[in-house]
Enzyme design. Structure first.
Site, short mmCIF file in Angstrom:
data_model
loop_
_atom_site.label_atom_id
_atom_site.label_comp_id
_atom_site.label_asym_id
_atom_site.label_seq_id
_atom_site.Cartn_x
_atom_site.Cartn_y
_atom_site.Cartn_z
N LYS A 1 34.06 45.39 41.84
CA LYS A 1 33.75 46.01 43.14
C LYS A 1 33.90 47.52 43.07
O LYS A 1 33.02 48.27 43.52
CB LYS A 1 34.68 45.43 44.21
CG LYS A 1 34.75 46.23 45.52
CD LYS A 1 33.36 46.35 46.17
CE LYS A 1 33.39 47.34 47.34
NZ LYS A 1 34.06 46.83 48.52
N CYS B 1 33.86 53.52 52.14
CA CYS B 1 33.90 52.91 50.80
C CYS B 1 33.67 53.94 49.72
O CYS B 1 34.54 54.21 48.91
CB CYS B 1 32.86 51.79 50.71
SG CYS B 1 33.21 50.38 51.78
#
Length: 427
Positions: free
Chosen positions: A221, A275
């Site tokens: 990720k 993010c």
């Protein structure tokens, strides 16, 4: 029995609890409910829970709001603030709470610790716990697993299942990507991975499942987001070089990419958000050597100041100048302002004494378009919302002296009165 959970999930008998109804958890819960599973969505924010229970999204997402109304009407989705009770009623618990960084970009696991404390107070026998939140590599094996062993007294992989399945959805595209994107599954054992696989295959029976270790899933990720962020930083550096050489980076990047399979340079522009703007620090803060991540962050974070400096080079002091900023969200067609470079731009302009008016069609509390375009000296396209696509003529009639286009959303020939400036394009 835990061994029966894969089949129960496949048959639609498993009950799913989603802890955290933010921009990750809520769309996931809605999609799982549309797939035929009964879903209990949990959040500690009571007003948010009430909004969701009434059929409204707490953030801008029109498609998902229609789906929310649909699953509520069918009784497949419930929103509540009763976490422990919901965990007890469920077979699969998915943790989707935020893992932000603090002011100094240090790790903030307060929401994750709170969720885990609720989980360990429930009876986890024959249940599966899936970690969907973005995490520092090793979080599952070094924090979650020891906590569960110590507090629950159960055998992992025998009495309960545990897997890391990080989300990789682009904000605003969950209604597409939850169905299409491969899922990364890092179970502590084969049964844990199989349960997670069956869960995501309920969304799409043909979904690609990529199995790895828990730490491998956590790393994958971060690698995904950091790769994008570093590439955006490189494009932004190209933009600055193009300006210095008197060229247009957008045009150069276009011809560099065209028909050349080994080149996929992104467009320059703002890079940030909850993010991309912080995930690199989950790795970078764990090392003492120099990292390309920190260099990329410094470059991307400097773009708002670069724009302000460019305006000052042309106009002189900005004190008292009326500047209209179009867009406050960190990305197009979103209302999310977390770690938004547009917010940093506004704060920087105000620090220099400019009178800044902001319009964002998706964010309550910003000024109207009519008000911000009332005789501004400068107009800055800071977020490339679709709503701004056809505004060139309106901006040109506003009487502004300069239009500064961060994203290359307009073309120079669209402005007869205003001087057109573009990030990455020389005067």
């Amino acid at each position: 029995m835990l061994i029966d959970l894969p089949k129960d999930t496949r048959d639609g008998k498993a009950v799913v609890c989603v802890l955290g109804l933010g921009r990750v958890g809520l769309p996931l819960g809605i999609v799982l409910a549309r797939s035929g599973l009964r879903v209990i969505g949990v959040d500690v924010d009571e007003p948010r829970v009430s909004t969701i229970a009434a059929g409204s999204m707490p953030f801008y997402y029109p498609v998902m709001e229609d789906w929310l109304k649909e699953v509520l009407a069918k009784g497949l989705f419930t929103a509540t603030d009763r976490s422990r009770e919901s965990i007890e009623q469920s077979d699969i618990i998915i943790i989707t709470v935020g893992t932000p960084t603090g002011i100094q970009y240090q790790l903030d696991y307060s929401q994750l610790h709170l969720a885990m404390q609720e989980v360990v107070q429930a009876d986890l026998r024959n249940k599966a716990l899936i970690m969907r939140s973005t995490a520092v590599p090793g979080t599952m094996v070094n924090m979650a697993l020891p906590l569960l062993k110590m507090r629950c007294g159960l055998r992992p992989g025998v009495d309960f299942a545990l897997a890391a399945c990080p989300e990789r959805i682009l904000e605003g595209r969950a209604h597409i990507e939850l169905y299409e994107l491969p899922e990364i599954v890092g179970g502590i054992d084969d049964l844990s991975s199989t349960i997670a696989e069956e869960l995501f295959r309920k969304i799409n029976a043909k979904k690609v499942i990529l199995k790895t270790s828990p730490t491998g899933a956590e790393l994958a990720k971060l690698f995904t987001n950091i790769y994008r962020y570093v590439n955006f930083a490189l494009a932004n550096e190209f933009a600055i070089w193009a300006e210095r050489y008197g060229e247009d980076a957008h045009e150069i990047i276009r011809i560099a990419n065209e028909g050349y399979s080994r080149s996929n340079i992104p467009r320059p522009g703002f890079a940030g958000g909850p993010c991309l703007g912080k995930d690199g620090f989950l790795l970078d803060n764990n090392t003492t050597f120099s990292s390309i991540i920190s260099v990329a962050w410094k470059l991307n974070e400097a773009i708002p100041q670069h724009i302000v400096t460019s305006l000052m080079d042309e106009l002189g002091p900005l004190y008292g100048r009326r500047i209209a900023v179009l867009g406050l969200a960190f990305k197009a067609n979103s209302d999310d302002v977390r770690l938004s470079p547009s917010v940093k731009l506004v704060e920087t302009l105000r620090a220099y004494g400019a009178e800044v008016l902001v319009h964002d069609p998706h964010i309550k509390g910003t000024s109207s378009l009519e008000n911000v375009l009332r005789d501004p000296e400068v107009v800055i396209l800071a977020t490339n919302h679709s709503a701004f696509k056809d505004l060139a003529a309106t901006i040109d009639r506003s009487g502004c002296r300069i239009i500064y286009d961060v994203w290359g959303g307009f073309e120079p020939n669209e402005f007869a009165r205003a001087q057109y400036r573009r990030f990455g394009r020389a005067k």
